[in-house]
Design a protein around this motif. Structure first.
Motif, mmCIF file in Angstrom:
data_model
loop_
_atom_site.group_PDB
_atom_site.id
_atom_site.type_symbol
_atom_site.label_atom_id
_atom_site.label_comp_id
_atom_site.label_asym_id
_atom_site.label_seq_id
_atom_site.Cartn_x
_atom_site.Cartn_y
_atom_site.Cartn_z
ATOM 1 N N ASP A 165 92.203 72.028 35.991
ATOM 2 C CA ASP A 165 92.476 73.265 35.252
ATOM 3 C C ASP A 165 91.794 74.479 35.868
ATOM 4 O O ASP A 165 92.253 75.592 35.707
ATOM 5 N N GLY A 166 90.691 74.264 36.557
ATOM 6 C CA GLY A 166 89.959 75.370 37.163
ATOM 7 C C GLY A 166 89.170 74.870 38.357
ATOM 8 O O GLY A 166 89.575 73.924 39.021
ATOM 9 N N THR A 214 88.300 75.630 44.415
ATOM 10 C CA THR A 214 89.566 75.883 43.743
ATOM 11 C C THR A 214 90.653 75.902 44.802
ATOM 12 O O THR A 214 90.375 75.948 45.998
ATOM 13 N N GLN A 235 94.258 79.656 42.583
ATOM 14 C CA GLN A 235 93.343 79.795 41.448
ATOM 15 C C GLN A 235 92.202 80.723 41.836
ATOM 16 O O GLN A 235 91.714 80.670 42.945
#
Length: 103
Positions: free
Chosen positions: A51-52, A98, A102
Protein backbone atom coordinates in the motif's frame (compact mmCIF):
# COMPACT_ATOMS: atom_id res chain seq x y z
CA UNK A 1 42.33 -3.47 -22.27
CA UNK A 2 40.23 -4.07 -25.38
CA UNK A 3 36.79 -5.61 -25.15
CA UNK A 4 36.02 -8.33 -27.68
CA UNK A 5 32.89 -8.53 -29.79
CA UNK A 6 31.40 -11.36 -27.71
CA UNK A 7 31.99 -9.49 -24.44
CA UNK A 8 30.44 -6.35 -25.89
CA UNK A 9 27.36 -8.32 -26.95
CA UNK A 10 27.05 -9.80 -23.47
CA UNK A 11 27.55 -6.43 -21.83
CA UNK A 12 30.59 -7.51 -19.86
CA UNK A 13 34.32 -7.32 -20.02
CA UNK A 14 36.64 -10.30 -19.93
CA UNK A 15 36.83 -9.98 -16.12
CA UNK A 16 33.30 -11.14 -15.27
CA UNK A 17 29.57 -11.15 -15.96
CA UNK A 18 27.42 -8.11 -16.57
CA UNK A 19 25.55 -6.39 -13.75
CA UNK A 20 22.31 -8.37 -13.24
CA UNK A 21 20.03 -5.35 -12.70
CA UNK A 22 19.71 -3.48 -16.02
CA UNK A 23 18.87 0.18 -16.34
CA UNK A 24 15.17 0.94 -16.44
CA UNK A 25 13.82 1.74 -19.89
CA UNK A 26 11.08 4.20 -20.69
CA UNK A 27 8.70 1.50 -21.99
CA UNK A 28 7.35 -0.11 -18.86
CA UNK A 29 6.30 -3.50 -20.25
CA UNK A 30 9.46 -4.07 -22.24
CA UNK A 31 11.64 -3.03 -19.33
CA UNK A 32 9.90 -5.38 -16.91
CA UNK A 33 10.58 -8.32 -19.22
CA UNK A 34 14.27 -7.44 -19.28
CA UNK A 35 14.51 -7.53 -15.50
CA UNK A 36 16.28 -10.77 -14.52
CA UNK A 37 14.24 -13.39 -12.73
CA UNK A 38 16.89 -13.89 -10.03
CA UNK A 39 14.73 -12.45 -7.30
CA UNK A 40 14.52 -8.94 -8.73
CA UNK A 41 11.09 -9.49 -10.28
CA UNK A 42 9.72 -10.91 -7.03
CA UNK A 43 11.11 -7.96 -5.06
CA UNK A 44 9.55 -5.51 -7.50
CA UNK A 45 6.20 -7.33 -7.37
CA UNK A 46 6.16 -7.24 -3.55
CA UNK A 47 6.92 -3.52 -3.43
CA UNK A 48 4.29 -2.79 -6.10
CA UNK A 49 1.67 -4.79 -4.18
CA UNK A 50 2.30 -2.86 -0.95
CA UNK A 51 0.00 0.00 0.00
CA UNK A 52 2.92 2.36 0.59
CA UNK A 53 6.59 2.41 1.41
CA UNK A 54 8.04 -0.90 2.62
CA UNK A 55 10.96 -1.82 4.80
CA UNK A 56 13.49 -4.41 3.71
CA UNK A 57 12.32 -6.59 6.61
CA UNK A 58 8.75 -6.70 5.23
CA UNK A 59 9.98 -7.75 1.79
CA UNK A 60 12.18 -10.37 3.43
CA UNK A 61 9.18 -11.79 5.28
CA UNK A 62 7.26 -12.08 2.01
CA UNK A 63 10.23 -13.88 0.45
CA UNK A 64 10.44 -16.29 3.38
CA UNK A 65 13.81 -15.12 4.69
CA UNK A 66 14.89 -15.28 8.32
CA UNK A 67 14.29 -11.63 9.12
CA UNK A 68 15.59 -11.95 12.69
CA UNK A 69 19.09 -12.63 11.32
CA UNK A 70 20.58 -9.41 9.99
CA UNK A 71 23.01 -11.22 7.68
CA UNK A 72 20.07 -12.72 5.82
CA UNK A 73 18.61 -9.27 5.06
CA UNK A 74 21.78 -7.56 3.83
CA UNK A 75 21.85 -9.25 0.40
CA UNK A 76 18.19 -8.30 -0.02
CA UNK A 77 18.94 -4.71 1.00
CA UNK A 78 21.74 -4.63 -1.58
CA UNK A 79 19.39 -5.87 -4.33
CA UNK A 80 16.73 -3.31 -3.40
CA UNK A 81 19.31 -0.51 -3.34
CA UNK A 82 20.57 -1.64 -6.73
CA UNK A 83 17.01 -1.52 -8.07
CA UNK A 84 16.68 2.01 -6.67
CA UNK A 85 20.00 3.06 -8.21
CA UNK A 86 18.86 1.72 -11.59
CA UNK A 87 15.50 3.52 -11.44
CA UNK A 88 13.19 0.58 -10.75
CA UNK A 89 12.45 1.57 -7.15
CA UNK A 90 12.70 4.77 -5.13
CA UNK A 91 14.58 4.78 -1.81
CA UNK A 92 13.18 7.27 0.68
CA UNK A 93 15.23 9.13 3.26
CA UNK A 94 13.94 6.89 6.05
CA UNK A 95 15.33 3.78 4.30
CA UNK A 96 12.00 2.49 3.03
CA UNK A 97 11.39 1.67 -0.61
CA UNK A 98 8.51 2.53 -2.93
CA UNK A 99 7.80 2.13 -6.60
CA UNK A 100 8.57 5.10 -8.78
CA UNK A 101 4.86 5.93 -9.09
CA UNK A 102 4.31 5.93 -5.30
CA UNK A 103 5.56 8.97 -3.43
Amino acid sequence: MAIGVREAQLGCDAGGPADPAPQRESRRGRAARRLPATGYRRILAIVRAADGAVQVRAVGEELGLQVTVRDKLEPLRAKMTKLADRGWLRKRGDGRFTTRSQQ
